[in-house]
Design a protein around this motif. Structure first.
Motif, PDB file in Angstrom:
ATOM      1  N   VAL A   5       0.945  -1.011   0.088  1.00 60.01           N
ATOM      2  CA  VAL A   5       0.058   0.180   0.031  1.00 60.01           C
ATOM      3  C   VAL A   5       0.971   1.201   0.243  1.00 60.01           C
ATOM      4  CG1 VAL A   5      -1.937   1.367   1.209  1.00 60.01           C
ATOM      5  CG2 VAL A   5      -1.913  -1.138   1.233  1.00 60.01           C
ATOM      6  N   THR A   6       1.012   1.877  -1.056  1.00 58.79           N
ATOM      7  CA  THR A   6       1.830   2.898  -1.351  1.00 58.79           C
ATOM      8  C   THR A   6       1.178   4.129  -0.548  1.00 58.79           C
ATOM      9  OG1 THR A   6       1.022   3.874  -3.572  1.00 58.79           O
ATOM     10  CG2 THR A   6       2.952   2.407  -3.189  1.00 58.79           C
ATOM     11  N   GLY A   7       1.514   5.046  -0.051  1.00 55.06           N
ATOM     12  CA  GLY A   7       0.785   6.494   0.798  1.00 55.06           C
ATOM     13  C   GLY A   7       0.046   5.786   1.659  1.00 55.06           C
ATOM     14  N   ALA A   8       0.390   4.960   2.485  1.00 61.81           N
ATOM     15  CA  ALA A   8      -0.326   4.454   3.662  1.00 61.81           C
ATOM     16  C   ALA A   8      -0.684   5.439   4.629  1.00 61.81           C
ATOM     17  CB  ALA A   8       0.350   3.157   4.359  1.00 61.81           C
ATOM     18  N   SER A   9      -0.019   6.445   5.007  1.00 60.10           N
ATOM     19  CA  SER A   9      -0.432   7.587   5.665  1.00 60.10           C
ATOM     20  C   SER A   9      -1.467   8.398   5.273  1.00 60.10           C
ATOM     21  CB  SER A   9       0.952   8.354   6.020  1.00 60.10           C
ATOM     22  OG  SER A   9       1.282   9.043   5.152  1.00 60.10           O
ATOM     23  N   GLY A  10      -1.680   8.404   4.080  1.00 57.01           N
ATOM     24  CA  GLY A  10      -2.725   9.082   3.339  1.00 57.01           C
ATOM     25  C   GLY A  10      -4.081   8.912   3.843  1.00 57.01           C
ATOM     26  N   TYR A  11      -5.143   9.681   3.613  1.00 51.46           N
ATOM     27  CA  TYR A  11      -6.394   9.464   3.965  1.00 51.46           C
ATOM     28  C   TYR A  11      -6.986   8.143   3.749  1.00 51.46           C
ATOM     29  CZ  TYR A  11     -11.658   9.936   4.390  1.00 51.46           C
ATOM     30  OH  TYR A  11     -12.759   9.707   4.638  1.00 51.46           O
ATOM     31  N   VAL A  12      -6.835   7.517   2.549  1.00 48.79           N
ATOM     32  CA  VAL A  12      -7.548   6.452   2.235  1.00 48.79           C
ATOM     33  C   VAL A  12      -6.692   5.176   2.724  1.00 48.79           C
ATOM     34  CG1 VAL A  12      -8.022   4.722   0.190  1.00 48.79           C
ATOM     35  CG2 VAL A  12      -9.034   7.273   0.313  1.00 48.79           C
ATOM     36  N   GLY A 150     -15.941  11.831   4.428  1.00 52.38           N
ATOM     37  CA  GLY A 150     -15.477  11.049   5.436  1.00 52.38           C
ATOM     38  C   GLY A 150     -14.696  12.096   6.106  1.00 52.38           C
ATOM     39  N   SER A 151     -14.641  11.986   7.517  1.00 54.51           N
ATOM     40  CA  SER A 151     -13.678  12.776   8.300  1.00 54.51           C
ATOM     41  C   SER A 151     -12.211  12.809   7.977  1.00 54.51           C
ATOM     42  CB  SER A 151     -13.916  12.662   9.835  1.00 54.51           C
ATOM     43  OG  SER A 151     -13.383  13.286  10.679  1.00 54.51           O
ATOM     44  N   GLY A 152     -11.445  13.706   7.676  1.00 60.41           N
ATOM     45  CA  GLY A 152     -10.163  13.656   7.478  1.00 60.41           C
ATOM     46  C   GLY A 152      -9.864  13.758   5.892  1.00 60.41           C
ATOM     47  N   SER A 153     -10.986  13.506   4.832  1.00 62.37           N
ATOM     48  CA  SER A 153     -10.864  13.566   3.660  1.00 62.37           C
ATOM     49  C   SER A 153     -10.655  15.040   3.230  1.00 62.37           C
ATOM     50  CB  SER A 153     -12.015  13.055   3.052  1.00 62.37           C
ATOM     51  OG  SER A 153     -12.138  13.492   1.659  1.00 62.37           O
ATOM     52  N   THR A 154      -9.443  15.283   2.394  1.00 60.10           N
ATOM     53  CA  THR A 154      -9.282  16.542   2.028  1.00 60.10           C
ATOM     54  C   THR A 154     -10.321  17.355   1.533  1.00 60.10           C
ATOM     55  OG1 THR A 154      -7.176  16.018   1.408  1.00 60.10           O
ATOM     56  CG2 THR A 154      -7.556  18.130   0.606  1.00 60.10           C
ATOM     57  N   SER A 155     -11.189  17.018   0.330  1.00 60.83           N
ATOM     58  CA  SER A 155     -12.282  17.707  -0.215  1.00 60.83           C
ATOM     59  C   SER A 155     -13.320  17.781   1.143  1.00 60.83           C
ATOM     60  CB  SER A 155     -12.905  17.082  -1.177  1.00 60.83           C
ATOM     61  OG  SER A 155     -13.045  15.685  -0.900  1.00 60.83           O
ATOM     62  N   PHE A 156     -13.572  16.869   1.875  1.00 60.62           N
ATOM     63  CA  PHE A 156     -14.516  16.649   2.958  1.00 60.62           C
ATOM     64  C   PHE A 156     -14.152  18.074   3.897  1.00 60.62           C
ATOM     65  CE2 PHE A 156     -16.320  15.935   7.201  1.00 60.62           C
ATOM     66  CZ  PHE A 156     -17.759  15.892   6.902  1.00 60.62           C
ATOM     67  N   GLY A 328      -4.407   8.599  13.632  1.00 64.60           N
ATOM     68  CA  GLY A 328      -3.518   8.799  12.633  1.00 64.60           C
ATOM     69  C   GLY A 328      -3.817  10.164  11.695  1.00 64.60           C
ATOM     70  N   ASP A 329      -5.156  10.414  11.921  1.00 60.71           N
ATOM     71  CA  ASP A 329      -5.753  11.457  11.064  1.00 60.71           C
ATOM     72  C   ASP A 329      -4.943  12.791  11.340  1.00 60.71           C
ATOM     73  OD1 ASP A 329      -7.595  10.002   9.807  1.00 60.71           O
ATOM     74  OD2 ASP A 329      -9.248  10.916  11.101  1.00 60.71           O
ATOM     75  N   PRO A 330      -4.753  13.589  10.264  1.00 58.21           N
ATOM     76  CA  PRO A 330      -3.771  14.835  10.480  1.00 58.21           C
ATOM     77  C   PRO A 330      -4.475  15.737  11.606  1.00 58.21           C
ATOM     78  CG  PRO A 330      -4.855  14.924   8.216  1.00 58.21           C
ATOM     79  CD  PRO A 330      -5.054  13.462   8.961  1.00 58.21           C
ATOM     80  N   SER A 365      -5.954  29.763  10.797  1.00 60.62           N
ATOM     81  CA  SER A 365      -5.478  29.048  12.190  1.00 60.62           C
ATOM     82  C   SER A 365      -3.829  28.803  11.885  1.00 60.62           C
ATOM     83  CB  SER A 365      -6.116  27.704  12.336  1.00 60.62           C
ATOM     84  OG  SER A 365      -5.532  26.969  13.095  1.00 60.62           O
ATOM     85  N   ALA A 366      -3.308  28.810  13.285  1.00 59.59           N
ATOM     86  CA  ALA A 366      -1.977  28.498  13.600  1.00 59.59           C
ATOM     87  C   ALA A 366      -1.605  26.930  13.518  1.00 59.59           C
ATOM     88  CB  ALA A 366      -1.174  29.355  14.628  1.00 59.59           C
ATOM     89  N   TRP A 367      -2.604  26.177  13.397  1.00 62.86           N
ATOM     90  CA  TRP A 367      -2.570  24.760  13.485  1.00 62.86           C
ATOM     91  C   TRP A 367      -1.407  24.135  12.520  1.00 62.86           C
ATOM     92  CZ3 TRP A 367      -8.059  22.908  14.026  1.00 62.86           C
ATOM     93  CH2 TRP A 367      -8.728  22.916  15.115  1.00 62.86           C
ATOM     94  N   ALA A 368      -0.594  23.292  12.633  1.00 61.96           N
ATOM     95  CA  ALA A 368       0.397  22.545  11.998  1.00 61.96           C
ATOM     96  C   ALA A 368      -0.185  21.876  11.035  1.00 61.96           C
ATOM     97  CB  ALA A 368       1.407  22.103  12.582  1.00 61.96           C
ATOM     98  N   ALA A 369      -0.076  21.828   9.652  1.00 65.31           N
ATOM     99  CA  ALA A 369      -0.530  21.053   8.597  1.00 65.31           C
ATOM    100  C   ALA A 369       0.388  19.570   8.679  1.00 65.31           C
ATOM    101  CB  ALA A 369      -0.618  21.387   7.321  1.00 65.31           C
ATOM    102  N   ASP A 370      -0.378  18.436   8.769  1.00 55.87           N
ATOM    103  CA  ASP A 370       0.568  17.309   8.530  1.00 55.87           C
ATOM    104  C   ASP A 370       0.986  16.966   7.137  1.00 55.87           C
ATOM    105  OD1 ASP A 370       0.163  13.903   9.945  1.00 55.87           O
ATOM    106  OD2 ASP A 370       1.738  14.614   8.497  1.00 55.87           O
ATOM    107  N   ARG A 371       2.175  17.494   6.683  1.00 57.42           N
ATOM    108  CA  ARG A 371       2.367  17.397   5.209  1.00 57.42           C
ATOM    109  C   ARG A 371       2.673  16.084   4.949  1.00 57.42           C
ATOM    110  NH1 ARG A 371       1.509  22.409   3.069  1.00 57.42           N
ATOM    111  NH2 ARG A 371       1.976  23.967   4.426  1.00 57.42           N
ATOM    112  N   ASP A 372       2.969  14.956   5.603  1.00 59.59           N
ATOM    113  CA  ASP A 372       3.138  13.655   5.185  1.00 59.59           C
ATOM    114  C   ASP A 372       1.848  12.891   4.868  1.00 59.59           C
ATOM    115  OD1 ASP A 372       3.923  10.235   6.273  1.00 59.59           O
ATOM    116  OD2 ASP A 372       5.350  11.440   4.996  1.00 59.59           O
ATOM    117  N   ALA A 373       0.782  13.485   5.688  1.00 62.94           N
ATOM    118  CA  ALA A 373      -0.309  12.652   5.404  1.00 62.94           C
ATOM    119  C   ALA A 373      -1.242  13.474   4.261  1.00 62.94           C
ATOM    120  CB  ALA A 373      -1.322  12.808   6.320  1.00 62.94           C
TER     121      ALA A 373
END
Length: 373
Positions: A5-12, A150-156, A328-330, A365-373
């Protein structure tokens, strides 16, 4: 099967891995940084491979021994993401050939009718990746989907955060297109079932039951979330400006938001529904959009839940729902409204939302984005 599974840290990816494990597959999960795997509860149940898809050697090493590869890597950061996507697809295709991989499963975006030259850069890149993987000679199943709910989906998350944070809904006059959202739980079932069919190179359009305009999607979201928003149509709103503003108003990485906004000009609906017969079990019912939104807005599942949609429980009575938040969601995922028992409940607002609702100026917001996800 032995599955990479490539991109295992991503949303899907972070939702697909436990689904595959439950079905008995042996999973290698790839990450661009070694330590990223440690935040997932299934870390000890998989083989972890450090793999930057831009590094051909790392890709070859990660795919060794694989029977199937899930291609879930999408680059939407920076001005060169199209070239980076092209290079990554070539690396995976060549490695799959070298290791005699039996099949590739690629999650892409729906393609609207018409010449590909008219597509946004985001969609053109998705289509180019599909062509590269399919031309490899390795049987490649491409699943094309629009908004995955779904919660954590970029478009959502863009939909959620803009709806919550803006006191007035401002829509560009050109945003009249239609979309066919699909629940992430339905997408996960389709992805997993791709390992159970005869390998072949073909594409499937994947969508839910409802087709609606983006305006009506925003209306439905507001209704589910208990929001009341006035609406203003902006007759002059350049796409680049809309993308930049949306990127500033949300916690999702701004370059990703800008790439997605360009696709809003297109109708993103299925042109065929073969996936229902070929890739869903008999009797499977697609999740209604309203239900998907309600479940996506559920609060976090307490610690102790299982890693998939059917195993494990929080306490004794709450299974982990993959439409909602998962470990693990960002950090940028989530909002200030949850739906509990069919009723919208507001939690304390985050700094960005308070600023936008309280002051007549833009904020971020000053929240940090999780770039790896």
């Amino acid at each position: 099967m032995r599955v990479v599974v490539t991109g295992a840290s991503g949303y899907v990816g972070r939702r697909l891995v436990p689904v595959l494990l439950e079905r008995g597959h042996e999973v290698t999960a790839t990450f661009s940084r070694a330590g990223t795997a440690d935040r997932f509860p299934w870390r000890d149940d998989v083989t972890v491979a450090v793999m930057d898809v831009g590094d051909a050697g790392q890709v070859v090493a990660a795919l060794e021994g694989a029977q199937a590869v899930y291609y879930l890597v999408h680059g939407m950061a920076g001005p060169d993401f199209v070239a980076q996507d092209r290079q990554a697809a070539h690396h995976v295709a060549h490695a799959a050939i070298e290791h005699d991989v039996e099949r590739i499963v690629y999650l892409s975006g729906l393609l609207p009718p018409g010449p590909t030259e008219r597509l946004s850069a985001h969609l053109r890149s998705r289509h180019e990746v599909e062509q590269i993987l399919s031309a490899s000679g390795v049987p490649t199943t491409t699943l094309r989907a629009a908004i995955i709910v779904g919660s954590g989906s970029t478009s959502f998350e863009v939909l959620r955060q803009l709806s919550e944070r803006l006191p007035v809904r401002a829509l560009p006059g050109w945003m009249r297109s239609t979309v066919q959202p699909v629940a992430v739980t339905d997408v996960l079932e389709v992805l997993a079932r791709c390992l159970e069919i005869e390998p072949a190179t073909r594409s499937y359009d994947v969508g839910g039951e409802e087709r609606l305009s983006y305006r009506h999607l925003l209306d439905l979201y507001a209704e589910v979330a208990g929001l009341v928003r006035a609406e203003v149509t902006l007759p002059v709103a350049p796409t680049a400006l809309v993308g930049w503003l949306a990127g500033q108003l949300t916690d999702v990485p701004s370059s990703t938001v800008e790439a997605l906004v360009g696709s809003l000009h297109h109708d993103m609906v299925c042109r065929e529904a073969d996936f229902r017969a070929d890739l869903l079990p008999d009797g499977w019912e697609l999740t209604p959009l309203r239900e998907a939104l309600e479940r996506a807005l559920a609060g976090p599942t307490p610690a102790g839940s299982g890693g998939n949609g059917s195993a494990g429980s929080a306490g004794e009575d709450r299974p982990l729902d993959l439409l909602g938040p998962v470990p693990g969601d960002p950090d940028w995922a989530g909002g200030s409204i949850s739906v509990e028992g069919g009723r919208a409940v507001r939690r304390p607002r985050n700094p960005a939302e308070s600023l936008l609702l309280g002051l007549p100026r833009l904020g971020r917001s000053a929240w940090a984005a999780d770039r790896d996800a």
